[in-house]
Scaffold this motif. Structure first.
Motif, short mmCIF file in Angstrom:
data_model
loop_
_atom_site.label_atom_id
_atom_site.label_comp_id
_atom_site.label_asym_id
_atom_site.label_seq_id
_atom_site.Cartn_x
_atom_site.Cartn_y
_atom_site.Cartn_z
N HIS A 187 0.84 -1.21 0.00
CA HIS A 187 0.00 0.00 0.00
C HIS A 187 0.87 1.25 0.00
N HIS A 188 1.92 1.24 0.80
CA HIS A 188 2.81 2.41 0.86
C HIS A 188 3.60 2.54 -0.44
N ILE A 189 4.13 1.44 -0.92
CA ILE A 189 4.93 1.47 -2.15
C ILE A 189 4.11 2.03 -3.31
N LEU A 190 2.85 1.69 -3.36
CA LEU A 190 1.97 2.13 -4.44
C LEU A 190 1.35 3.50 -4.19
N GLY A 191 1.62 4.10 -3.03
CA GLY A 191 1.12 5.44 -2.74
C GLY A 191 -0.37 5.52 -2.50
N HIS A 192 -0.96 4.47 -1.96
CA HIS A 192 -2.41 4.43 -1.82
C HIS A 192 -2.94 5.43 -0.79
N LEU A 193 -2.23 5.63 0.31
CA LEU A 193 -2.72 6.59 1.31
C LEU A 193 -2.78 7.99 0.73
N ASP A 194 -1.76 8.36 -0.04
CA ASP A 194 -1.76 9.68 -0.67
C ASP A 194 -2.91 9.82 -1.65
N GLN A 195 -3.13 8.79 -2.45
CA GLN A 195 -4.23 8.83 -3.42
C GLN A 195 -5.57 8.90 -2.72
N GLN A 196 -5.70 8.17 -1.63
CA GLN A 196 -6.96 8.18 -0.88
C GLN A 196 -7.26 9.56 -0.31
N ARG A 197 -6.22 10.22 0.21
CA ARG A 197 -6.41 11.57 0.74
C ARG A 197 -6.83 12.53 -0.36
N ARG A 198 -6.19 12.43 -1.51
CA ARG A 198 -6.56 13.32 -2.63
C ARG A 198 -8.00 13.06 -3.06
N ASN A 199 -8.40 11.82 -3.12
CA ASN A 199 -9.77 11.49 -3.50
C ASN A 199 -10.77 12.04 -2.49
N ALA A 200 -10.41 11.98 -1.20
CA ALA A 200 -11.30 12.49 -0.16
C ALA A 200 -11.46 14.00 -0.28
N VAL A 201 -10.37 14.69 -0.52
CA VAL A 201 -10.43 16.15 -0.67
C VAL A 201 -11.25 16.53 -1.89
N GLN A 202 -11.02 15.85 -3.00
CA GLN A 202 -11.77 16.14 -4.22
C GLN A 202 -13.26 15.89 -4.02
N GLY A 203 -13.59 14.79 -3.33
CA GLY A 203 -15.00 14.49 -3.08
C GLY A 203 -15.65 15.53 -2.19
N ALA A 204 -14.92 15.98 -1.17
CA ALA A 204 -15.46 16.98 -0.25
C ALA A 204 -15.68 18.31 -0.97
N VAL A 205 -14.72 18.72 -1.78
CA VAL A 205 -14.83 19.99 -2.51
C VAL A 205 -15.98 19.94 -3.50
N PHE A 206 -16.06 18.84 -4.24
CA PHE A 206 -17.09 18.74 -5.28
C PHE A 206 -18.50 18.80 -4.68
N LEU A 207 -18.77 17.95 -3.69
CA LEU A 207 -20.12 17.91 -3.13
C LEU A 207 -20.43 19.17 -2.33
N GLY A 208 -19.43 19.72 -1.65
CA GLY A 208 -19.64 20.95 -0.90
C GLY A 208 -20.00 22.10 -1.82
N GLU A 209 -19.30 22.24 -2.93
CA GLU A 209 -19.58 23.31 -3.88
C GLU A 209 -20.95 23.11 -4.52
N LEU A 210 -21.31 21.86 -4.77
CA LEU A 210 -22.61 21.58 -5.38
C LEU A 210 -23.74 22.04 -4.47
N VAL A 211 -23.65 21.71 -3.19
CA VAL A 211 -24.69 22.11 -2.24
C VAL A 211 -24.67 23.62 -2.05
N SER A 212 -23.49 24.22 -2.08
CA SER A 212 -23.37 25.67 -1.93
C SER A 212 -24.06 26.38 -3.09
N LEU A 213 -23.86 25.89 -4.31
CA LEU A 213 -24.47 26.50 -5.49
C LEU A 213 -25.99 26.38 -5.45
N GLU A 214 -26.48 25.37 -4.75
CA GLU A 214 -27.93 25.19 -4.64
C GLU A 214 -28.51 25.96 -3.46
#
Length: 219
Positions: free
Chosen positions: A106-133
């Protein structure tokens, strides 16, 4: 570095009253000695700039459920932590080496870093969507939380299968048999293919391991 790794394990185990004569402890140390240098070499080969100085630890809390997981400390050093219950669940060193190799992968493949980036992207996307509404601050915060959870889990099953494949190779290079280690999946509950589940179904994982064994001519 190997000596430092084992001293860390001795310290953690010693806090729980485990002695160096305990068979389970001796097996853990032996497997760690074999897997860690292989994992470090593979890590440095793939990611020269990544911290590849693995530290393997034992969590001897008797109340902790059977678990093994990869994390990093404050300095970015990769940690692989096993609970006492997890050690007791292994039927042979091959299973222990397989799970250990999976976690370092998992570390060699950088999965924790990718997971964090995915979490941030998901939070930003859905947060902005609700904000626009026209959502309220509380609704936006809730949306960000949900988005982070969904984002973090979006590729978690794929990450597990990738770690299974690389872990199979590391197990072999460390001198253990992935064909025996993979039988660990027969002894644990099958999570199935739940929506947004964190782990794939056991048969899918077994298939990936067997394909990797055939691909590279492993045993």
């Amino acid at each position: 570095m190997r000596r430092f790794l084992i001293l860390i394990v001795l310290w953690v185990a010693g806090c729980a009253g485990i002695t160096a004569d305990d068979p389970t402890y001796r097996a853990f140390v032996a497997v760690a000695q074999d897997v860690e240098p292989v994992a470090e070499a593979e890590c440095r080969k793939r990611n020269p700039n990544r911290n590849c100085d693995f530290e393997l630890q034992l969590d001897m809390d008797p109340k902790a459920p059977a678990n093994a997981f990869q994390s990093v400390d404050r300095s970015g050093r990769p940690l692989v932590i096993f609970t006492a219950s997890m050690l007791e669940s292994f039927r042979n060193p091959d299973e222990m080496a397989f799970v250990m190799s999976h976690e370092v992968a998992h570390h060699i493949l950088g999965h924790l870093d990718q997971q964090r980036r995915n979490a941030v992207q998901g939070a930003v996307f859905l947060g902005e969507l609700v904000s626009l509404e026209g959502g309220t601050p509380e609704e936006i915060a809730n949306a960000q939380y949900v988005g982070a959870v969904v984002g973090a889990r979006s590729y978690s099953k794929a990450f597990e299968l990738e770690a299974d494949a690389l872990g199979t190779v590391i197990t072999h290079l460390a001198g253990y048999r992935p064909s025996i280690g993979v039988q660990f999946f027969d002894a644990i509950p099958d999570p199935g293919d739940a929506f947004l589940g964190t782990h794939p179904a056991n048969p899918d994982r077994i298939l990936v391991v067997k394909k990797t064994i055939r691909k590279y001519g492993l045993n």
